[in-house]
Design a protein around this motif. Sequence first.
Motif, short mmCIF file in Angstrom:
data_model
loop_
_atom_site.label_atom_id
_atom_site.label_comp_id
_atom_site.label_asym_id
_atom_site.label_seq_id
_atom_site.Cartn_x
_atom_site.Cartn_y
_atom_site.Cartn_z
N ALA A 21 -42.83 35.27 13.23
CA ALA A 21 -42.34 36.48 12.51
C ALA A 21 -43.49 37.14 11.55
N SER A 22 -44.31 36.21 10.86
CA SER A 22 -45.16 36.69 9.96
C SER A 22 -46.61 37.19 10.56
N HIS A 23 -46.48 36.41 11.80
CA HIS A 23 -47.71 36.95 12.63
C HIS A 23 -47.79 38.16 13.38
N ALA A 24 -46.24 38.31 13.98
CA ALA A 24 -45.98 39.67 14.35
C ALA A 24 -45.87 40.65 13.55
N LEU A 25 -45.73 40.72 12.05
CA LEU A 25 -46.04 41.44 11.04
C LEU A 25 -47.24 41.85 10.61
N GLY A 26 -48.22 41.11 11.16
CA GLY A 26 -49.59 41.20 10.65
C GLY A 26 -49.83 40.66 9.38
N GLN A 27 -48.91 39.76 8.93
CA GLN A 27 -49.30 39.10 7.73
C GLN A 27 -48.84 37.58 7.46
N LEU A 28 -49.81 36.71 8.25
CA LEU A 28 -49.37 35.74 8.40
C LEU A 28 -49.36 34.51 7.52
N LEU A 29 -48.10 33.92 7.13
CA LEU A 29 -47.85 33.01 6.01
C LEU A 29 -48.83 31.71 5.91
N ALA A 30 -49.20 31.45 4.71
CA ALA A 30 -49.96 30.13 4.52
C ALA A 30 -49.06 29.11 4.40
N PRO A 31 -49.42 27.93 5.16
CA PRO A 31 -48.63 26.89 5.27
C PRO A 31 -47.97 26.38 3.95
N GLU A 32 -48.29 26.58 2.80
CA GLU A 32 -47.90 26.46 1.45
C GLU A 32 -46.71 27.31 1.56
N ALA A 33 -46.66 28.72 1.76
CA ALA A 33 -45.63 29.64 1.39
C ALA A 33 -44.44 29.38 2.69
N ILE A 34 -44.77 28.97 3.83
CA ILE A 34 -43.67 28.37 4.85
C ILE A 34 -43.14 27.17 4.03
N LEU A 35 -44.13 26.22 3.43
CA LEU A 35 -43.36 24.96 2.99
C LEU A 35 -42.29 25.35 1.79
N ARG A 36 -42.58 26.64 1.01
CA ARG A 36 -41.84 26.73 -0.14
C ARG A 36 -40.37 27.52 0.50
N LEU A 37 -40.33 28.24 1.83
CA LEU A 37 -39.31 28.91 2.05
C LEU A 37 -38.47 27.70 2.97
N ALA A 38 -39.23 26.81 3.54
CA ALA A 38 -38.39 25.91 4.53
C ALA A 38 -37.76 24.88 3.60
N VAL A 39 -38.07 24.51 2.70
CA VAL A 39 -37.37 23.57 1.74
C VAL A 39 -36.03 24.33 1.13
N GLN A 40 -35.99 25.58 1.12
CA GLN A 40 -34.73 26.10 0.66
C GLN A 40 -33.80 26.18 1.88
N VAL A 41 -34.09 25.90 2.87
CA VAL A 41 -33.32 25.89 3.97
C VAL A 41 -32.69 24.30 4.25
N GLU A 42 -33.67 23.24 4.18
CA GLU A 42 -33.09 21.80 4.33
C GLU A 42 -34.26 20.86 3.75
N PRO A 43 -34.05 19.60 3.80
CA PRO A 43 -35.43 18.72 3.49
C PRO A 43 -36.23 18.95 4.42
N THR A 44 -37.54 18.93 4.39
CA THR A 44 -38.53 19.59 5.25
C THR A 44 -39.82 18.51 5.44
N ASP A 45 -40.20 18.38 6.54
CA ASP A 45 -41.16 17.34 7.04
C ASP A 45 -42.39 18.44 7.17
N ALA A 46 -43.61 17.70 6.87
CA ALA A 46 -45.08 18.43 6.58
C ALA A 46 -45.79 18.63 8.05
N VAL A 47 -44.95 18.50 9.12
CA VAL A 47 -45.48 18.79 10.32
C VAL A 47 -46.32 20.01 10.41
N PHE A 48 -46.23 21.03 9.81
CA PHE A 48 -46.91 22.29 9.94
C PHE A 48 -47.97 22.38 8.94
N MET A 49 -48.26 21.36 8.22
CA MET A 49 -49.26 21.40 7.08
C MET A 49 -50.49 20.74 7.75
N PRO A 50 -51.88 21.50 7.41
CA PRO A 50 -52.86 20.89 8.10
C PRO A 50 -53.26 19.60 7.53
#
Length: 201
Positions: A21-50
């Motif tokens: 979604a962020s790529h489609a909008l031309g503002q790709l989210l950093a992995p840290e930003a994705i992590l902050r959002l993801a943990v608001q949904v559920e406990p999150t694994d670091a699979v998307f972190m470099p």
Amino acid sequence: LPRGKGMASSSADIAAVLAAASHALGQLLAPEAILRLAVQVEPTDAVFMPGIVCLNQVTGRVQRTYHSLSYPQLTIFDTGGTVDTAACHAEAVGQEEHPWVPLLAALAQGERRLAEAATQSARWNQAVLPKDALEALLQEARACGALGLVAAHSGTVVGVIWPSQLAHDAIACRSAQLAQQFPELECLGISLMRDGGIEIL
């Protein structure tokens, strides 16, 4: 990825949607930003972190990041059933705390120390999410030349960690031997441990 097995399928789904979604909008989210959002949904694994990342799956606090680990091959076995990640983490609240800091340092000291740390972590997690065959599988795997085990902390899978110098054909043969010894476990195949991260194709 099979769902409810502790293989980060939901974390991958959440990260993929946010990244796309962020790529489609031309503002790709950093992995840290994705992590902050993801943990608001559920406990999150670091699979998307470099790299390879140790984090608190509930708060999203990154404990340590590794960029130069040895990446061994793993044979993945499923102990059966599925696990609700959120319920599993809620049940773990108040469980005995373990001295994680030495384990975090051990990860960067070669594949043998990595395997020892992973095995100790898997044993500690038995108090939260027991896997009946864990000790027996560890004993037989080590007899076959494996370095140790890694276990999903909120799932049903266990990985046998092989030394990197062992050829793939030898791993396949020994994995088949273990599968015969443990017919109650489903062998999901052999996988190479790898860095996390998001790829835009």
